[in-house]
Scaffold this motif. Structure first.
Motif, short mmCIF file in Angstrom:
data_model
loop_
_atom_site.label_atom_id
_atom_site.label_comp_id
_atom_site.label_asym_id
_atom_site.label_seq_id
_atom_site.Cartn_x
_atom_site.Cartn_y
_atom_site.Cartn_z
N ALA A 40 -10.68 -3.07 6.81
CA ALA A 40 -9.93 -2.35 5.77
C ALA A 40 -9.71 -3.22 4.54
O ALA A 40 -9.85 -2.76 3.40
CB ALA A 40 -8.58 -1.89 6.34
N LEU A 41 -9.39 -4.49 4.76
CA LEU A 41 -9.11 -5.38 3.64
C LEU A 41 -10.38 -5.71 2.86
O LEU A 41 -10.33 -5.99 1.65
CB LEU A 41 -8.45 -6.66 4.14
CG LEU A 41 -7.00 -6.48 4.60
CD1 LEU A 41 -6.54 -7.67 5.43
CD2 LEU A 41 -6.08 -6.29 3.40
N GLY A 44 -11.41 -3.51 -0.36
CA GLY A 44 -10.92 -3.85 -1.69
C GLY A 44 -9.91 -2.90 -2.30
O GLY A 44 -9.48 -3.11 -3.43
N ASP A 45 -9.52 -1.85 -1.55
CA ASP A 45 -8.57 -0.89 -2.12
C ASP A 45 -7.15 -1.06 -1.59
O ASP A 45 -6.24 -0.33 -1.99
CB ASP A 45 -9.04 0.55 -1.89
CG ASP A 45 -9.15 0.89 -0.41
OD1 ASP A 45 -9.20 -0.04 0.41
OD2 ASP A 45 -9.19 2.10 -0.08
N ILE A 46 -6.95 -2.00 -0.68
CA ILE A 46 -5.60 -2.28 -0.17
C ILE A 46 -4.88 -3.21 -1.14
O ILE A 46 -5.41 -4.24 -1.53
CB ILE A 46 -5.66 -2.93 1.23
CG1 ILE A 46 -6.35 -2.00 2.23
CG2 ILE A 46 -4.27 -3.31 1.70
CD1 ILE A 46 -5.62 -0.71 2.47
N GLU A 47 -3.67 -2.84 -1.53
CA GLU A 47 -2.93 -3.63 -2.52
C GLU A 47 -2.00 -4.65 -1.89
O GLU A 47 -1.63 -5.64 -2.52
CB GLU A 47 -2.15 -2.69 -3.44
CG GLU A 47 -3.07 -1.81 -4.28
CD GLU A 47 -2.31 -0.77 -5.06
OE1 GLU A 47 -1.66 -1.14 -6.06
OE2 GLU A 47 -2.36 0.41 -4.67
N LEU A 67 -9.45 -14.76 5.94
CA LEU A 67 -9.48 -13.93 4.73
C LEU A 67 -9.44 -14.78 3.47
O LEU A 67 -10.18 -14.54 2.51
CB LEU A 67 -8.30 -12.96 4.74
CG LEU A 67 -8.38 -11.82 5.76
CD1 LEU A 67 -7.03 -11.12 5.87
CD2 LEU A 67 -9.47 -10.83 5.37
N ARG A 68 -8.58 -15.79 3.47
CA ARG A 68 -8.48 -16.65 2.30
C ARG A 68 -9.77 -17.46 2.10
O ARG A 68 -10.21 -17.68 0.96
CB ARG A 68 -7.28 -17.59 2.41
CG ARG A 68 -5.92 -16.90 2.42
CD ARG A 68 -5.77 -15.85 1.34
NE ARG A 68 -4.40 -15.36 1.23
CZ ARG A 68 -4.08 -14.14 0.87
NH1 ARG A 68 -5.04 -13.26 0.60
NH2 ARG A 68 -2.80 -13.77 0.77
N ASN A 72 -10.65 -13.49 -0.16
CA ASN A 72 -9.84 -12.29 -0.22
C ASN A 72 -8.39 -12.68 -0.52
O ASN A 72 -7.72 -13.31 0.29
CB ASN A 72 -9.91 -11.54 1.12
CG ASN A 72 -9.26 -10.16 1.05
OD1 ASN A 72 -8.19 -9.99 0.48
ND2 ASN A 72 -9.92 -9.18 1.64
N ASN A 73 -7.91 -12.29 -1.70
CA ASN A 73 -6.56 -12.67 -2.13
C ASN A 73 -5.58 -11.52 -2.09
O ASN A 73 -4.55 -11.53 -2.79
CB ASN A 73 -6.62 -13.27 -3.54
CG ASN A 73 -7.17 -14.67 -3.54
OD1 ASN A 73 -7.00 -15.42 -2.59
ND2 ASN A 73 -7.85 -15.05 -4.61
N THR A 74 -5.87 -10.51 -1.28
CA THR A 74 -4.91 -9.41 -1.10
C THR A 74 -3.57 -9.99 -0.64
O THR A 74 -3.53 -10.79 0.31
CB THR A 74 -5.40 -8.42 -0.04
OG1 THR A 74 -6.69 -7.92 -0.42
CG2 THR A 74 -4.43 -7.27 0.11
#
Length: 236
Positions: A40-41, A44-47, A67-68, A72-74
């Motif tokens: 999901a992450l 790219g649409d998860i804030e 993730l980091r 990915n910086n969500t």
């Protein structure tokens, strides 16, 4: 309002948190394990994501680190029943933006989410006094306030949203010592319960950008010195 991913294998908690968030107008998606959360992450649409540390397939802290490392910086808020300060510190060091122990107060959870979203969504950073235009050079660093990017020796350094928020506030107040309370209020929207979180974010910035960039004002707060190219000694 934001699209929020709730990652937890407890359906009751997911239902309660989802209902709470929807009442505030957020869109809610859930994932019961780390692999589905990762998928999901990556879309790219998860804030923002609320991530349980104890997942059935992977430790939540390991997922944060992965993730980091992928870039990915969500924004990620860690949720856990663990209250040990070392666990909390590790979660923040690995890239978590905040850490909330279960059981949590619903209003506190909402406030933390809103604070993280507010800081990560800002697209027009404040200009630093003394900076040349929208760029500030403190060799070996180049801080681009418009692009929200930092370069060290010409190489881009990845910062999580809340790491950038802390750096941005210190940079825009360059040459002035800011209190911890002022910094916490600006970044997290509260000065209560986030002192350790602030300390961990400063520690991460020092590891990524150099130990001498942010000076500790003992018993007060932090400072990025105004003298061009000057790195001050740090204290912990």
């Amino acid at each position: 309002m934001a699209r929020v991913l709730v990652v937890d294998d407890d359906p009751r908690l997911v239902k309660v948190v989802g209902k709470l968030l929807r009442k505030r107008g957020h869109q809610v998606e859930s994932a019961p394990n780390g692999e589905l959360a990762r998928q999901a992450l990556r879309r790219g649409d998860i804030e923002i994501a609320l991530l349980d540390v104890n997942l059935p397939d992977i430790n939540g802290l390991s997922l944060v680190f992965q993730l980091r490392e992928e870039g990915n910086n969500t924004p990620l808020i860690l949720l856990t029943v663990r209250t040990d300060v070392h666990d909390q510190a590790l979660g923040l060091r690995l890239g978590g933006d905040d850490y909330i122990a279960k059981p949590f107060n619903p209003e506190v959870l909402l406030a933390r989410i809103e604070a993280v979203l507010r800081r990560s969504a800002e697209s027009a950073p404040r200009r630093a006094e003394g900076a040349r235009g929208d760029r500030l050079e403190i060799p070996p660093l180049l801080i681009d306030l418009t692009a929200r990017q930092v370069y060290k020796d010409g190489v881009a350094v990845r910062l999580a949203p809340m790491e950038w928020a802390v750096l941005e506030f210190l940079v825009t107040n360059r040459g002035r010592a800011v209190s911890k309370e002022e910094l916490m209020l600006d970044v997290w929207g509260t000065s209560q319960g986030v002192s350790r979180t602030l300390a961990e974010h400063v520690s991460r910035l020092r590891r990524k950008l150099g130990e001498g960039l942010i000076e500790t004002q003992t018993g007060y707060g932090y400072l990025i010195p105004s003298a061009p190219g000057r790195f001050a000694a740090t204290g912990r």
